[in-house]
Design an enzyme around this catalytic site. Sequence first.
Site, mmCIF file in Angstrom:
data_model
loop_
_atom_site.group_PDB
_atom_site.id
_atom_site.type_symbol
_atom_site.label_atom_id
_atom_site.label_comp_id
_atom_site.label_asym_id
_atom_site.label_seq_id
_atom_site.Cartn_x
_atom_site.Cartn_y
_atom_site.Cartn_z
ATOM 1 N N ASN A 10 3.909 -13.844 10.671
ATOM 2 C CA ASN A 10 4.081 -13.140 10.019
ATOM 3 C C ASN A 10 4.116 -11.393 10.032
ATOM 4 O O ASN A 10 3.136 -10.377 10.017
ATOM 5 C CB ASN A 10 3.787 -13.174 8.469
ATOM 6 C CG ASN A 10 3.344 -12.207 7.757
ATOM 7 O OD1 ASN A 10 4.861 -11.440 7.906
ATOM 8 N ND2 ASN A 10 3.202 -11.759 6.477
ATOM 9 N N LYS A 12 5.261 -8.976 8.974
ATOM 10 C CA LYS A 12 4.917 -8.149 7.997
ATOM 11 C C LYS A 12 5.450 -6.336 7.675
ATOM 12 O O LYS A 12 6.890 -6.436 8.418
ATOM 13 C CB LYS A 12 3.311 -7.576 7.921
ATOM 14 C CG LYS A 12 2.479 -8.451 7.965
ATOM 15 C CD LYS A 12 1.287 -8.375 7.546
ATOM 16 C CE LYS A 12 0.123 -9.691 7.287
ATOM 17 N NZ LYS A 12 -0.977 -9.516 6.987
ATOM 18 N N HIS A 94 2.856 -14.181 -0.557
ATOM 19 C CA HIS A 94 1.679 -14.125 0.873
ATOM 20 C C HIS A 94 1.077 -13.033 -0.589
ATOM 21 O O HIS A 94 1.158 -12.516 -1.648
ATOM 22 C CB HIS A 94 2.003 -12.358 1.529
ATOM 23 C CG HIS A 94 1.716 -12.473 2.471
ATOM 24 N ND1 HIS A 94 0.582 -11.555 2.698
ATOM 25 C CD2 HIS A 94 1.049 -12.865 3.659
ATOM 26 C CE1 HIS A 94 -0.110 -11.423 3.026
ATOM 27 N NE2 HIS A 94 1.025 -12.718 4.434
ATOM 28 N N GLU A 96 -0.354 -9.931 -0.234
ATOM 29 C CA GLU A 96 0.128 -8.616 -0.052
ATOM 30 C C GLU A 96 0.787 -8.769 -1.272
ATOM 31 O O GLU A 96 0.952 -7.796 -1.789
ATOM 32 C CB GLU A 96 0.965 -8.098 1.668
ATOM 33 C CG GLU A 96 -0.622 -7.878 2.341
ATOM 34 C CD GLU A 96 -0.221 -8.330 4.003
ATOM 35 O OE1 GLU A 96 0.972 -8.107 4.121
ATOM 36 O OE2 GLU A 96 -1.166 -8.592 4.181
ATOM 37 N N GLU A 164 -4.393 -19.602 2.762
ATOM 38 C CA GLU A 164 -4.838 -17.900 4.049
ATOM 39 C C GLU A 164 -5.769 -16.949 2.716
ATOM 40 O O GLU A 164 -5.862 -16.128 1.913
ATOM 41 C CB GLU A 164 -3.661 -16.147 3.405
ATOM 42 C CG GLU A 164 -2.152 -17.353 4.787
ATOM 43 C CD GLU A 164 -0.864 -16.158 5.140
ATOM 44 O OE1 GLU A 164 -1.459 -16.029 6.440
ATOM 45 O OE2 GLU A 164 -0.829 -15.545 4.267
ATOM 46 N N GLY A 170 -6.183 -9.924 8.457
ATOM 47 C CA GLY A 170 -6.116 -8.996 8.620
ATOM 48 C C GLY A 170 -7.827 -8.012 9.232
ATOM 49 O O GLY A 170 -7.276 -6.710 9.434
ATOM 50 N N SER A 210 -6.568 -13.760 10.428
ATOM 51 C CA SER A 210 -7.226 -13.464 11.723
ATOM 52 C C SER A 210 -6.917 -14.618 12.910
ATOM 53 O O SER A 210 -7.857 -14.829 13.989
ATOM 54 C CB SER A 210 -8.946 -13.299 11.134
ATOM 55 O OG SER A 210 -8.353 -11.316 10.870
HETATM 56 P P1 PGA Z 1 -3.494 -11.226 9.794
HETATM 57 O O1 PGA Z 1 -2.185 -11.839 9.277
HETATM 58 O O2 PGA Z 1 -3.519 -12.397 11.070
HETATM 59 O O3 PGA Z 1 -2.994 -9.988 10.376
HETATM 60 O O4 PGA Z 1 -5.379 -12.026 9.492
HETATM 61 C C1 PGA Z 1 -1.948 -13.155 8.263
HETATM 62 C C2 PGA Z 1 -0.955 -12.846 7.405
HETATM 63 O O5 PGA Z 1 -1.387 -12.146 6.334
HETATM 64 O O6 PGA Z 1 -0.502 -14.418 6.858
#
Ligand code: PGA
Length: 247
Positions: A10, A12, A94, A96, A164, A170, A210
Amino acid sequence: MVLTFFVGGNWKMNGDKKSLGDLITTLNTASLNDETEVVCGAPTVYLDFARSNLDARIGVAAQNCYKVAKGAFTGEISPVMIKDCGVEWVILGHSERRHVFGESDELIGQKVAHALESGLGVIACIGEKLEEREAGTTEEVVYAQTQAIADNVKDWSKVVLAYEPVWAIGTGKTASPEQAQEVHEKLREWMRANVSEVVADSVRIIYGGSVTGANCKELGSQNDVDGFLVGGASLKPEFVDIINARA
Ligand code: PGA
């Protein structure tokens, strides 16, 4: 049952043609486990670029889409447009989208239904916030989110469920392999009770939050972890190691 391992990247809202082009070259020339399904989630404006440049063995996903095919919805994109770019997947729900942009379970469900009807595969994301985990409501939260998705799915063969935990996204605070396995196993049991045996045994439940080259092997060796959704590390060459976690 061992399911085809699924690793999504992803990206983003990151990268430009130069850096994503370099990443694409790295992926195209890397030795990737051919038993793993790989999909890269590109920013909307780079979907065409990603699809045109990535090797055909690597799938591409949009990171969001709207719930209808066309119309007066300024700033939105539809599944039919995504497909028109040769792209076969979309990430929906997601964290976000849920927590920065305020998308509800209901809207996410409608998007899932429309994306599937339009022929896209859906990476459907769920996950609890830190305060929900601390309050002991993780199961309740992820079951409710999964229900809102399940109500809108007829054909589960085109759905990958991404667990997740929001506190792990993140933050560098990965769920431990035991924590991930515990929730994945419960989600599979939920599927068994609320959808069907066949779906419970065949749906890929992937972990996100992460994931790195350093922790992917242990996480990926858990019984009910069928792959990953990777944010930060999917922009780096270590994404190759994550794709090859089960190699
Ligand atoms: P990250 O994000 O690996 O940077 O923690 C995962 C995601 O949001 O899909």
